[in-house]
Write a protein that holds these residues in place. Structure first.
Motif, PDB file in Angstrom:
ATOM      1  N   ALA A  35     -20.049  12.942  76.331  1.00 15.44           N
ATOM      2  CA  ALA A  35     -18.689  12.735  75.836  1.00 15.44           C
ATOM      3  C   ALA A  35     -18.283  11.282  76.071  1.00 15.44           C
ATOM      4  CB  ALA A  35     -17.733  13.689  76.534  1.00 15.44           C
ATOM      5  N   LYS A  57     -14.841  22.040  67.884  1.00 17.86           N
ATOM      6  CA  LYS A  57     -13.573  21.786  68.565  1.00 17.86           C
ATOM      7  C   LYS A  57     -13.498  20.297  68.906  1.00 17.86           C
ATOM      8  CE  LYS A  57     -14.274  26.191  70.943  1.00 17.86           C
ATOM      9  NZ  LYS A  57     -14.382  26.853  72.272  1.00 17.86           N
ATOM     10  N   SER A  58     -12.307  19.833  69.217  1.00 21.72           N
ATOM     11  CA  SER A  58     -12.170  18.404  69.563  1.00 21.72           C
ATOM     12  C   SER A  58     -12.999  18.065  70.807  1.00 21.72           C
ATOM     13  CB  SER A  58     -10.701  18.069  69.792  1.00 21.72           C
ATOM     14  OG  SER A  58     -10.154  18.899  70.813  1.00 21.72           O
ATOM     15  N   ASP A  59     -13.175  19.039  71.700  1.00 18.60           N
ATOM     16  CA  ASP A  59     -13.989  18.818  72.907  1.00 18.60           C
ATOM     17  C   ASP A  59     -15.457  18.581  72.601  1.00 18.60           C
ATOM     18  OD1 ASP A  59     -12.285  21.150  75.193  1.00 18.60           O
ATOM     19  OD2 ASP A  59     -11.772  19.159  74.426  1.00 18.60           O
ATOM     20  N   ASP A  60     -15.895  18.890  71.390  1.00 17.79           N
ATOM     21  CA  ASP A  60     -17.294  18.663  71.007  1.00 17.79           C
ATOM     22  C   ASP A  60     -17.540  17.212  70.611  1.00 17.79           C
ATOM     23  OD1 ASP A  60     -17.270  21.866  69.356  1.00 17.79           O
ATOM     24  OD2 ASP A  60     -18.046  21.375  71.355  1.00 17.79           O
TER      25      ASP A  60
END
Lengths: 113, 119
Positions: free
Chosen positions: B40, B87-90
């Protein structure tokens, strides 16, 4: 899970001086049948993928300068860079590959003082 | 010497799917395993799991079961990572990393693929 924890999180060393990064695993990563420690060190520079430096805790990957060395056994390991060069500025990660999940340490940022 | 070349950056909307490829240049993937690693923005390396190139059996780390699928083409030249219901977390750089037989860690890395999930 075998968790690996590095210290310190960041390190500033003068050019030509020695840098040492530590890595501690929550369980031994020494495989008794072959007496090898399943612990690796990687170097990652900005915008680049990680690069394997050391495997089996102390074996330098082909092409890695001999100022990089790894030591330790069982649960305690170190990466040492003797005579730090400007191109060694990077984030360094240890990783245990003894058992799944093959977790990485949180990384140590190495800078020039 | 074989290199792993990954597909280019992707911009996807939440809920969409994406496929990242990892192709061995000029050869088959001459490694016992292909691992996938996520990073990330500004963060460390996270192991997602691996695929045995002999048995084609995938193994997923906790947290990467369900929406993530590893696969390999029939000629063993290209590995794939599919992510569904993004998802935005990806949002992250995804790396493939080859591991030879015999426990020599991850000695061959792709250049990484940036996947951005944004509406």
């Amino acid at each position: 899970d075998i968790v690996v924890t590095q210290s310190p999180d960041s390190l500033a060393v003068s050019l030509g001086e020695r840098a040492t990064i530590n890595c501690k695993s929550s369980q031994s990563v020494l495989y008794n049948s072959n007496n090898k420690n399943y612990l690796a060190w990687y170097q990652q520079k900005p915008g680049q993928p990680p690069k394997l430096l050391i495997y089996w805790a102390s074996i330098r990957e082909s092409g890695v300068p001999d100022r990089f060395s790894g030591s330790g056994s069982g649960t305690n390991f170190s990466l040492t860079i003797t005579s730090l060069q400007a191109e060694d500025v990077a984030v360094y990660y240890c990783q245990q590959y003894y058992d799944s999940p093959l977790l990485f340490g949180q990384g140590t940022r190495l800078e020039i003082k | 010497q074989v290199q792993l070349v990954q597909s280019g950056s992707e911009l996807k909307k939440p809920g969409a799917s994406v496929t990242v490829s990892c192709k061995a240049s000029g050869s088959t993937i001459t490694r016992h395993a292909v691992n996938w690693v996520r990073q990330a923005p500004g963060q460390g390396l996270e192991w997602m799991g691996w695929m045995n190139t002999d048995t084609r059996k995938p193994s997923y780390a906790q947290g990467f079961k369900g929406r993530f699928v590893f696969s390999l083409d029939s000629s063993v030249t290209t590995a794939y990572l599919q992510i569904s219901s993004l998802k935005s977390d990806d949002t992250a750089v995804y790396y493939c990393a080859g591991q030879p037989r015999g426990g020599v860690a991850f000695d061959l890395w792709g250049q990484g693929t940036m996947v951005t999930v944004s509406s």
